[in-house]
Design an enzyme around this catalytic site. Structure first.
Site, PDB file in Angstrom:
ATOM      1  N   TYR A  77      -1.525   2.316  -6.791  1.00  0.00           N
ATOM      2  CA  TYR A  77      -1.707   1.889  -8.174  1.00  0.00           C
ATOM      3  C   TYR A  77      -2.444   0.564  -8.287  1.00  0.00           C
ATOM      4  O   TYR A  77      -3.125   0.314  -9.277  1.00  0.00           O
ATOM      5  CB  TYR A  77      -0.346   1.743  -8.866  1.00  0.00           C
ATOM      6  CG  TYR A  77       0.204   3.022  -9.434  1.00  0.00           C
ATOM      7  CD1 TYR A  77       0.540   4.091  -8.609  1.00  0.00           C
ATOM      8  CD2 TYR A  77       0.398   3.152 -10.806  1.00  0.00           C
ATOM      9  CE1 TYR A  77       1.055   5.250  -9.139  1.00  0.00           C
ATOM     10  CE2 TYR A  77       0.926   4.316 -11.339  1.00  0.00           C
ATOM     11  CZ  TYR A  77       1.250   5.364 -10.512  1.00  0.00           C
ATOM     12  OH  TYR A  77       1.759   6.516 -11.047  1.00  0.00           O
ATOM     13  N   LYS A  79       5.564   9.237   4.264  1.00  0.00           N
ATOM     14  CA  LYS A  79       4.670  10.212   4.907  1.00  0.00           C
ATOM     15  C   LYS A  79       4.204   9.562   6.202  1.00  0.00           C
ATOM     16  O   LYS A  79       3.007   9.391   6.451  1.00  0.00           O
ATOM     17  CB  LYS A  79       3.509  10.542   3.946  1.00  0.00           C
ATOM     18  CG  LYS A  79       2.597  11.657   4.413  1.00  0.00           C
ATOM     19  CD  LYS A  79       3.213  13.048   4.353  1.00  0.00           C
ATOM     20  CE  LYS A  79       2.280  14.065   4.970  1.00  0.00           C
ATOM     21  NZ  LYS A  79       2.872  15.425   5.052  1.00  0.00           N
ATOM     22  N   ASP A 126       6.701  15.592   1.511  1.00  0.00           N
ATOM     23  CA  ASP A 126       6.494  17.023   1.225  1.00  0.00           C
ATOM     24  C   ASP A 126       7.805  17.787   1.364  1.00  0.00           C
ATOM     25  O   ASP A 126       8.197  18.583   0.505  1.00  0.00           O
ATOM     26  CB  ASP A 126       5.386  17.623   2.104  1.00  0.00           C
ATOM     27  CG  ASP A 126       5.506  17.273   3.582  1.00  0.00           C
ATOM     28  OD1 ASP A 126       6.382  16.456   3.941  1.00  0.00           O
ATOM     29  OD2 ASP A 126       4.727  17.826   4.386  1.00  0.00           O
ATOM     30  N   ASP A 147       6.598   8.180  -8.583  1.00  0.00           N
ATOM     31  CA  ASP A 147       6.094   8.699  -9.862  1.00  0.00           C
ATOM     32  C   ASP A 147       6.211  10.217  -9.874  1.00  0.00           C
ATOM     33  O   ASP A 147       6.702  10.822 -10.836  1.00  0.00           O
ATOM     34  CB  ASP A 147       4.637   8.264 -10.051  1.00  0.00           C
ATOM     35  CG  ASP A 147       4.044   8.797 -11.340  1.00  0.00           C
ATOM     36  OD1 ASP A 147       4.721   8.697 -12.376  1.00  0.00           O
ATOM     37  OD2 ASP A 147       2.917   9.325 -11.307  1.00  0.00           O
ATOM     38  N   ASP A 189       9.313  12.877 -11.960  1.00  0.00           N
ATOM     39  CA  ASP A 189       9.065  13.979 -12.904  1.00  0.00           C
ATOM     40  C   ASP A 189       9.704  15.269 -12.391  1.00  0.00           C
ATOM     41  O   ASP A 189      10.253  16.066 -13.160  1.00  0.00           O
ATOM     42  CB  ASP A 189       7.559  14.217 -13.112  1.00  0.00           C
ATOM     43  CG  ASP A 189       6.977  13.350 -14.229  1.00  0.00           C
ATOM     44  OD1 ASP A 189       7.433  12.205 -14.383  1.00  0.00           O
ATOM     45  OD2 ASP A 189       6.054  13.817 -14.933  1.00  0.00           O
TER      46      ASP A 189
HETATM   47  C1  IPM Z   1       5.441   6.586 -15.427  1.00  0.00           C
HETATM   48  C2  IPM Z   1       4.079   6.898 -15.984  1.00  0.00           C
HETATM   49  C3  IPM Z   1       3.151   5.728 -15.662  1.00  0.00           C
HETATM   50  C4  IPM Z   1       3.062   5.627 -14.159  1.00  0.00           C
HETATM   51  C5  IPM Z   1       1.749   5.817 -16.308  1.00  0.00           C
HETATM   52  C6  IPM Z   1       1.827   6.010 -17.797  1.00  0.00           C
HETATM   53  C7  IPM Z   1       0.914   4.616 -15.972  1.00  0.00           C
HETATM   54  O1  IPM Z   1       3.605   8.105 -15.510  1.00  0.00           O
HETATM   55  O2  IPM Z   1       6.013   5.548 -15.808  1.00  0.00           O
HETATM   56  O3  IPM Z   1       5.943   7.380 -14.636  1.00  0.00           O
HETATM   57  O4  IPM Z   1       2.264   6.352 -13.533  1.00  0.00           O
HETATM   58  O5  IPM Z   1       3.772   4.791 -13.589  1.00  0.00           O
HETATM   59 MN    MN Z   2       5.067   9.221 -14.305  1.00  0.00          MN
END
Ligand code: IPM
Ligand code: MN
Length: 367
Positions: free
Chosen positions: A141, A191, A223, A247, A251
């Site tokens: 990032y 990894k 993975d 990240d 999700d």
């Molecule tokens: C998160 C989001 C952010 C990230 C984006 C919006 C920059 O996806 O907080 O998970 O990638 O950190």
């Molecule tokens: Mn995210």
């Protein structure tokens, strides 16, 4: 106690969910006798549209002058073609840096009454209670050099994954400390069979782990971890991982527990904590009053616990969420076919009311 909070509603469904989270925070303050001082500022696309900057100086200053920041979401497809520094996301990334918030905590907890929301069978998902500790200020990032050249078939792009030992060590310490108040297990995800950054990561985490002999440390490749998460989510306790892996896996964890809309986060380690739902701006459903405010409301609970050390108040908000779900209240993302749905506002109001009643009962018990 004085609670000085800056709210940054941001983009998409951000404003809708933040207004509910603030209603709940206001009930906490009035119910438990705290003095809430709220300041609202712009970030992301909302700030770009108004000031041409996704993180105006006034926003940074307000955040640094407060004790905690409550953020909705950033992201707006209207700015997708802007240069990186002028995208809404750049505002959030810079804010994380300004607040020096290097440890991002993302709890993913399974609610039994939402068993039908998870794509996994109940016997697999039952008991899932994961805390992802994501490194937030390093890796791909922020690594330099970085560049992008698009050139009619001849373009190229560069990103750099970079980590230093101190960066790894400080976030590892946070994960081990938190594991002590849980099931005392840390799984570090990397990894290291391919990446040098991950070799260093594993080395440093192992070394830090020696200071926490009461915590069981294990390692997994990312993975394989991604697969294990869907096969046996209940076996995970604290997950410690670098920025990009965290990240992605957070999700995935949202999907596993039934909706990304449930996930809250706390970004800590610096002078001011940053609290935000994990779901993002969801422009496709913005402005319709159907967004799930629970991620934002549970972020308020994390704020009460981590910045203000108000465990009783945090538990009260969490109990409000559980009770509201028990009562059958479902935003659209949580509703099964045929189930009645409520609006963002109805969901928020239900939790605010629970908090106000619970605070009064607490008051009576104390007097
Ligand atoms: C998160 C989001 C952010 C990230 C984006 C919006 C920059 O996806 O907080 O998970 O990638 O950190
Ligand atoms: Mn995210």
């Amino acid at each position: 106690m004085q609670l000085r909070v800056t709210s940054l509603p941001g983009d998409g469904i951000g404003p809708e969910v933040i207004s509910q989270a603030i209603c709940v925070l206001e009930e906490v303050a009035s119910g438990f006798g705290h003095d809430l001082e709220l300041d609202e500022k712009e970030i992301g696309g909302a700030a770009l549209a108004k000031f041409g900057n996704p993180l105006p100086e006034a926003t940074t200053q307000a955040c640094l002058a407060s004790q905690a920041v409550l953020l909705g979401a950033v992201g707006n497809p209207a700015f997708d073609h802007n240069p990186r520094e002028l995208r809404p996301e750049a505002g959030l990334l810079r804010l994380r840096q300004e607040l020096r918030a290097f440890a991002n905590l993302r709890p993913a907890v399974f609610y039994p009454m939402l068993a039908g929301c998870s794509p996994l069978r109940e016997e697999i998902i039952r008991g899932t209670d994961i805390l992802i500790v994501r490194e937030l200020l390093g890796g791909l990032y922020f690594g330099e050099p970085r560049s992008l050249e698009i050139d009619h078939g001849d373009g190229h792009a560069v990103n750099t994954m970079r980590y230093t030992e101190p960066e790894i060590e400080r976030v590892a310490r946070v994960a081990f400390e938190l594991a002590r108040s849980r099931r005392k297990r840390v799984l570090s995800i990397d990894k290291s069979n391919v990446l040098e950054c991950s070799r260093l990561w594993r080395e440093v985490v192992t070394r830090v782990g020696r200071d926490f002999s009461d915590v069981l440390l294990s390692h997994m490749y990312v993975d394989s971890a991604a697969m294990s998460l869907v096969l046996k989510p209940a076996e995970f306790d604290v997950i410690l991982t670098e920025n990009m892996f965290g990240d992605i896996l957070s999700d995935e964890a949202g999907g596993i527990v039934g909706s990304l809309g449930l996930l809250a986060s706390a970004s800590i380690g610096g002078p001011v904590g940053l609290y935000e739902p994990v779901h993002g701006s969801a422009p496709d459903i913005a402005g319709q009053g159907i967004a799930n405010p629970l991620g934002a409301i549970l972020s308020v609970a994390l704020m009460l616990r981590h910045t203000f050390n108000l465990a009783k108040e945090a538990e009260c908000v969490e109990a409000g969420v559980t009770s509201t779900l028990m009562g059958g209240f479902r935003t659209r993302d949580l509703a099964r076919p045929g189930e009645r749905t409520v609006s963002t506002e109805q969901m928020g109001a239900q939790i605010a009311e629970f908090v106000s009643l619970a605070a009064r009962a607490n008051d009576r018990a104390a007097s």
